[in-house]
Design a protein around this motif. Structure first.
Motif, mmCIF file in Angstrom:
data_model
loop_
_atom_site.group_PDB
_atom_site.id
_atom_site.type_symbol
_atom_site.label_atom_id
_atom_site.label_comp_id
_atom_site.label_asym_id
_atom_site.label_seq_id
_atom_site.Cartn_x
_atom_site.Cartn_y
_atom_site.Cartn_z
ATOM 1 N N THR A 108 -14.852 6.017 78.888
ATOM 2 C CA THR A 108 -15.608 7.222 78.536
ATOM 3 C C THR A 108 -15.253 7.674 77.129
ATOM 4 O O THR A 108 -14.216 7.291 76.574
ATOM 5 C CB THR A 108 -15.309 8.374 79.511
ATOM 6 O OG1 THR A 108 -13.940 8.791 79.336
ATOM 7 C CG2 THR A 108 -15.547 7.959 80.958
ATOM 8 N N ALA A 109 -16.101 8.518 76.571
ATOM 9 C CA ALA A 109 -15.844 9.055 75.236
ATOM 10 C C ALA A 109 -14.563 9.882 75.222
ATOM 11 O O ALA A 109 -13.737 9.750 74.304
ATOM 12 C CB ALA A 109 -17.038 9.900 74.785
ATOM 13 N N ASP A 110 -14.371 10.725 76.220
ATOM 14 C CA ASP A 110 -13.189 11.591 76.249
ATOM 15 C C ASP A 110 -11.902 10.785 76.334
ATOM 16 O O ASP A 110 -10.916 11.087 75.650
ATOM 17 C CB ASP A 110 -13.273 12.557 77.429
ATOM 18 C CG ASP A 110 -14.300 13.662 77.212
ATOM 19 O OD1 ASP A 110 -14.742 13.833 76.047
ATOM 20 O OD2 ASP A 110 -14.647 14.347 78.182
ATOM 21 N N ALA A 111 -11.894 9.742 77.169
ATOM 22 C CA ALA A 111 -10.683 8.942 77.326
ATOM 23 C C ALA A 111 -10.316 8.235 76.033
ATOM 24 O O ALA A 111 -9.142 8.189 75.640
ATOM 25 C CB ALA A 111 -10.878 7.928 78.446
ATOM 26 N N ASN A 112 -11.289 7.686 75.339
ATOM 27 C CA ASN A 112 -11.018 7.017 74.070
ATOM 28 C C ASN A 112 -10.574 8.006 73.006
ATOM 29 O O ASN A 112 -9.670 7.706 72.208
ATOM 30 C CB ASN A 112 -12.247 6.241 73.610
ATOM 31 C CG ASN A 112 -12.372 4.902 74.303
ATOM 32 O OD1 ASN A 112 -11.754 3.925 73.898
ATOM 33 N ND2 ASN A 112 -13.167 4.855 75.359
ATOM 34 N N ALA A 113 -11.184 9.188 72.992
ATOM 35 C CA ALA A 113 -10.778 10.209 72.028
ATOM 36 C C ALA A 113 -9.332 10.631 72.256
ATOM 37 O O ALA A 113 -8.575 10.849 71.299
ATOM 38 C CB ALA A 113 -11.707 11.417 72.117
ATOM 39 N N ARG A 114 -8.924 10.712 73.528
ATOM 40 C CA ARG A 114 -7.540 11.098 73.822
ATOM 41 C C ARG A 114 -6.552 10.017 73.367
ATOM 42 O O ARG A 114 -5.475 10.334 72.849
ATOM 43 C CB ARG A 114 -7.383 11.367 75.321
ATOM 44 C CG ARG A 114 -8.017 12.681 75.775
ATOM 45 C CD ARG A 114 -7.567 13.062 77.170
ATOM 46 N NE ARG A 114 -8.018 12.114 78.183
ATOM 47 C CZ ARG A 114 -9.167 12.208 78.827
ATOM 48 N NH1 ARG A 114 -10.011 13.212 78.561
ATOM 49 N NH2 ARG A 114 -9.510 11.312 79.741
ATOM 50 N N GLN A 154 -6.319 10.209 69.574
ATOM 51 C CA GLN A 154 -5.568 11.402 69.161
ATOM 52 C C GLN A 154 -4.073 11.236 69.441
ATOM 53 O O GLN A 154 -3.233 11.682 68.642
ATOM 54 C CB GLN A 154 -6.091 12.636 69.885
ATOM 55 C CG GLN A 154 -5.531 13.953 69.345
ATOM 56 C CD GLN A 154 -5.833 14.135 67.864
ATOM 57 O OE1 GLN A 154 -6.990 14.060 67.444
ATOM 58 N NE2 GLN A 154 -4.800 14.371 67.049
ATOM 59 N N ALA A 182 -14.640 6.634 68.601
ATOM 60 C CA ALA A 182 -13.450 7.475 68.472
ATOM 61 C C ALA A 182 -12.610 7.105 67.260
ATOM 62 O O ALA A 182 -12.050 7.986 66.592
ATOM 63 C CB ALA A 182 -12.604 7.376 69.745
#
Length: 251
Positions: free
Chosen positions: A67-73, A76, A127
């Motif tokens: 997911t986008a959120d998992a890759n962004a985390r 980061q 990401a």
């Protein structure tokens, strides 16, 4: 000869197999490495301890990068630890070992293969690209299946074919920013994933059809990844580097 001192590399699916070999080699060249993995904490921790014992620096990140959120985390977390990112190795992937005709491939298997191999690639690129500097490197692990197809594994072949097109598209898009995008396309590799086809006499039959008469070790894939991540490959982009012992010759 190859030095990645001062560089930070992200490796997805980095706790075992090809990913772990990439982590070892990139670290040996001087890179600090963020390792994303999904399961098997003990293997990830052993790899981190091994690299640290040799004077390297690693970050372990556990998560399902679909997911986008998992890759962004993940990105980061690497930025928080290391401050910048120079190299991205998209290695996380699945290969369903049971060959099935397309009419028998369950929708669940199709979705899982695409989520891991295509969505993970797409969201990972989204990401990390904003943080890559000029001279940045992106390397994705595709497959010979993405070039010639693979009967009984249409889902996997389609996902890796998508990756190859994605790599070529990004190479053109990111070239003006001096970011290279390439892929290493292995054939058979001696990892846990191929235990089923290698069983009994399977490995011998496979090796008989490879001109070099051997199956690649994970390190045979990590070497070309290191090359593509290095300054030696600064003018190489949009390439699919085949590492298959001559079993598939693409013109």
């Amino acid at each position: 000869m190859i030095s990645l001192q001062g560089k930070v590399a992200l490796v997805t699916g980095g706790s075992r197999g090809i990913g772990a070999a990439c982590v070892r080699l990139l670290s040996s060249a001087g890179a600090r490495v963020a390792i994303a993995y999904r399961t098997r904490d003990a293997e990830a921790e052993r790899l981190a301890a091994e690299v640290t014992a040799r004077g390297g620096e690693v970050l372990l990140y556990k998560g399902e990068l679909t997911t986008a959120d998992a890759n962004a985390r993940f990105v980061q977390a690497a930025l928080d630890r290391f401050g910048h990112i120079d190299i991205f190795v998209g290695n996380a992937g699945v290969w369903p070992p049971d060959p099935l005709p397309i009419e028998a491939v369950p929708a669940e298997r199709w979705r899982q293969t695409m989520a891991t191999n295509v969505d993970g690639m797409y969201f990972g690129a989204q990401a990390v690209i904003p943080h890559l500097p000029a001279g940045g490197r992106m390397i994705f692990i595709s497959s010979t299946a993405g070039q010639r197809g693979e009967a009984g594994h249409a889902d996997y072949a389609a996902s890796k074919g998508a990756m190859i097109s994605f790599v070529k598209s990004l190479a053109v898009e990111l070239g003006p920013r001096d970011i290279t995008v390439n892929s290493v396309a292995p054939g058979w590799v001696d990892t846990e994933a191929v235990a089923i086809p290698f069983a009994d006499e399977g490995r011998a039959r496979i090796e008989a059809n490879i001109p070099l008469r051997r199956v690649a070790a994970p390190e045979d894939i990590a070497g070309p990844v290191l090359f593509l991540a290095s300054p030696l490959a600064r003018h190489v982009t949009g390439e699919i580097l085949n590492v298959n012992g001559g079993s598939v010759l693409c013109g």
